[in-house]
Design a protein around this motif. Structure first.
Motif, PDB file in Angstrom:
ATOM      1  N   GLN A   1       1.509   6.780   3.640  1.00 45.07           N
ATOM      2  CA  GLN A   1       0.600   5.651   3.426  1.00 45.07           C
ATOM      3  C   GLN A   1       1.321   4.477   2.780  1.00 45.07           C
ATOM      4  O   GLN A   1       0.720   3.454   2.496  1.00 45.07           O
ATOM      5  CB  GLN A   1      -0.594   6.103   2.582  1.00 45.07           C
TER       6      GLN A   1
ATOM      7  N   ARG B   1      -6.756  11.772   1.743  1.00 42.54           N
ATOM      8  CA  ARG B   1      -6.048  10.799   2.568  1.00 42.54           C
ATOM      9  C   ARG B   1      -6.906   9.553   2.791  1.00 42.54           C
ATOM     10  O   ARG B   1      -8.114   9.652   3.027  1.00 42.54           O
ATOM     11  CB  ARG B   1      -5.690  11.437   3.902  1.00 42.54           C
TER      12      ARG B   1
ATOM     13  N   TYR C   1      -5.411  16.324  -2.405  1.00 44.52           N
ATOM     14  CA  TYR C   1      -5.105  14.936  -2.069  1.00 44.52           C
ATOM     15  C   TYR C   1      -6.078  14.443  -1.013  1.00 44.52           C
ATOM     16  O   TYR C   1      -6.296  15.132  -0.001  1.00 44.52           O
ATOM     17  CB  TYR C   1      -3.667  14.808  -1.549  1.00 44.52           C
TER      18      TYR C   1
ATOM     19  N   SER D   1      -2.351   4.530   7.275  1.00 45.32           N
ATOM     20  CA  SER D   1      -1.787   5.872   7.187  1.00 45.32           C
ATOM     21  C   SER D   1      -1.207   6.245   8.545  1.00 45.32           C
ATOM     22  O   SER D   1      -1.818   5.983   9.583  1.00 45.32           O
ATOM     23  CB  SER D   1      -2.863   6.875   6.774  1.00 45.32           C
TER      24      SER D   1
ATOM     25  N   ASP E   1       0.834   9.420  10.784  1.00 40.95           N
ATOM     26  CA  ASP E   1       1.278  10.814  10.863  1.00 40.95           C
ATOM     27  C   ASP E   1       2.758  10.863  11.231  1.00 40.95           C
ATOM     28  O   ASP E   1       3.232  10.113  12.092  1.00 40.95           O
ATOM     29  CB  ASP E   1       0.461  11.568  11.916  1.00 40.95           C
TER      30      ASP E   1
END
Length: 521
Positions: free
Chosen positions: A30, A67, A65, A72, A74
């Motif tokens: 992120q 997200r 956590y 963000s 992957d």
């Protein structure tokens, strides 16, 4: 020591106990310097946060956590859903590998500012997180294990750096502070052996010394111990919390405080110079008195006198007065009256500038004190936005010219020859009005054009002309011719010295030189 080999070998072992049998479920970023890696087994989760910020490269382990939904991305998708089989710590190297099924692996290379996370397949690097470390793409993974002879004989022959290159800066400094270099070789070996044994099965300490938070595998004399733990993961998390709180706060407000301190120093220098000039003017403000003395003694002054001695009825003593032999005594008195008027204007201008600078300094001091108190990043950002400190935060330079405002028009004035070129060639628009005292050295003056009022009013032109005359070699003249023209008719020839320009289609106004007393900048 959070990237020290001796810590990483303990950390990788602790991770092995937690991760083997778990599945890689998420790997995303992120921000450009942080990678989040999540493992799961049933309802149990284990997260690794790799913070690879320059000068702050650290692994921490959040319990959970959440997200973010935006910004963000992957990464390392090929290894998702692979099960952790083992964790391999490379010998004498600040790197370990999370080995997974189908020959996939996550290689943690913790080399300080060159730290990186690599996705591997077999002995090959498949992808890397930090693209700036492009050489990592070609890393020879098989060469990471390093066999080093760390026997007593090898130490005697090669010394501590060759035998124990993995000790790290903090451990070496610890030995040095204990007088290691002054010991005999046998005593050095004994001390080194004892320290290595401690590093191989340590407790972990978060220490505070000289307002700096440190992560160590031993205690420092005189330090305040914030945490002592036998769990490397808990210790790493505590250090991250303590250190990042200071690190990110200082990173947010440190440059701003530095810029405020710089401007405070500049302001002190400015005030010192202007106070000296103010005292010089007020202590020697006798032009009007001298003019009165001349007027009272017109009959006693011989024609064409360069100097005359007259009775000073203010101080009841004789005074020597310089005169212009080409002027009559009455004309000389007028010259002194004009100097007195200009002197009063300069004093008024100095008082306004000094008051403005003192007000600016008080504001800067207030911001400095407020920023010192903040310990949360969001508080700092809110204060910066509320008080309009973005320009200071960006370290934008102080406006390079004198700037005044008259009836809604901005008037910019150059400070020297080079500064004049900067104003005319780079900062002036072609529709701006350009002014300069005629045939003498002086400042370039620009009146900024306004789209809703395209024509410059006569009184604005005269005001700017009086400023141009004042900032020229004719500032003491009764009247000064000043040329003005749109900036588009002002050009500079190649090879001309700084400040010299060619002017076309100029007009001339005859004006009395006068300073502007209400400065903006």
């Amino acid at each position: 020591m959070f990237n020290n080999y001796y810590f990483l070998r303990q950390l990788s072992q602790a991770l092995k106990e937690r991760l083997v049998g778990m599945t890689l479920g998420a790997c995303f970023s992120q921000s450009k310097d942080e990678l989040m890696i999540g493992f799961y087994k049933g309802a149990r989760e284990q997260w690794i946060r790799a913070s690879l910020i320059p000068n702050f490269n650290l692994l921490t382990f959040p319990l959970d956590y959440q997200r973010k939904k935006v910004n963000s991305i992957d990464l390392f998708k090929e290894a998702i859903d692979q099960e952790v089989l083992d964790i391999i710590q490379y010998k004498n190297e600040r790197a370990f590998l999370i080995q997974m099924t189908d020959d996939w692996g996550l290689l943690f290379k913790m080399y300080g500012n060159r730290s990186n996370i690599l996705l591997t397949q077999g002995e090959e690097v498949y992808a890397i997180f930090q693209k700036r470390h492009i050489d990592d793409q070609n890393m020879d993974i098989s060469s990471l294990d390093r066999e080093i002879d760390q026997s007593k004989g090898a130490f005697y022959e090669g010394g501590i750096k060759a035998t124990f290159p993995t000790l790290g800066r903090e451990a070496n400094a610890y030995l040095e502070n204990q007088g290691f270099d002054k010991c005999s070789p046998d005593e050095q070996w004994t001390r080194l052996s004892n320290l290595v044994k401690q590093l191989e099965s340590p407790n972990y300490y978060v220490e505070e010394l000289d307002e700096q938070v440190q992560f160590l595998l031993f205690q420092l004399e005189g330090a305040n111990t914030l945490l002592e733990s036998d769990d490397p993961i808990d210790a790493a998390n505590e250090f991250y919390y303590r250190f990042s709180k200071r690190y990110f706060v200082e990173r947010e407000k440190g440059p701003l405080i530095k810029e405020i301190d710089k401007r405070l120093k500049q302001s002190k220098s400015y005030l010192k110079k202007h106070y000296a000039r103010y005292e010089e003017l007020t202590e020697n403000a006798r032009f009007e008195e001298i003019a009165n003395i001349i007027m009272a003694n017109l009959h006693a002054i011989p024609p064409r006198s360069k100097k005359v001695t007259l009775f000073d009825f203010y101080n009841e003593e004789d005074i020597k007065i310089k005169l212009n032999e080409l002027h009559t005594p009455q004309k000389n008195a007028e010259t002194y009256y004009r100097k007195a008027k200009n002197q009063k204007l300069e004093v008024k201008n100095l008082e306004a500038n000094i008051q403005q600078k003192e007000t600016e300094m008080e504001e800067l001091k207030k911001h400095r004190e407020a920023l010192d108190q903040f310990e949360m990043v969001r508080e700092i950002r809110k204060y910066i936005k509320t008080n309009g400190l973005q320009k200071l935060q960006k370290n934008e330079p102080v406006f390079p010219f004198r700037k005044f405002e008259y009836k809604g028009f901005e008037i910019w004035v150059g400070k020297n020859a080079v500064n004049n070129d900067l104003l005319t060639q780079r900062f002036a628009h072609k529709r701006d009005l350009w002014l300069h005292a005629r045939d003498v050295a002086g400042s370039h003056v620009v009146v900024k054009w306004k789209s809703k009022q395209p024509n410059f009013p006569v009184d604005v032109i005269e005001k700017a002309a009086s400023i141009a005359a004042y900032y020229s070699q004719r500032k003491t003249d009764t009247l000064c011719p000043v040329i003005y023209t749109p900036k588009k008719f002002v050009r500079k020839r190649k090879g001309d010295p700084a400040g010299l320009v060619v002017v076309d289609k100029e007009k001339v106004v005859l004006i009395e030189p006068a300073p502007f007393s209400e400065t903006l900048t």
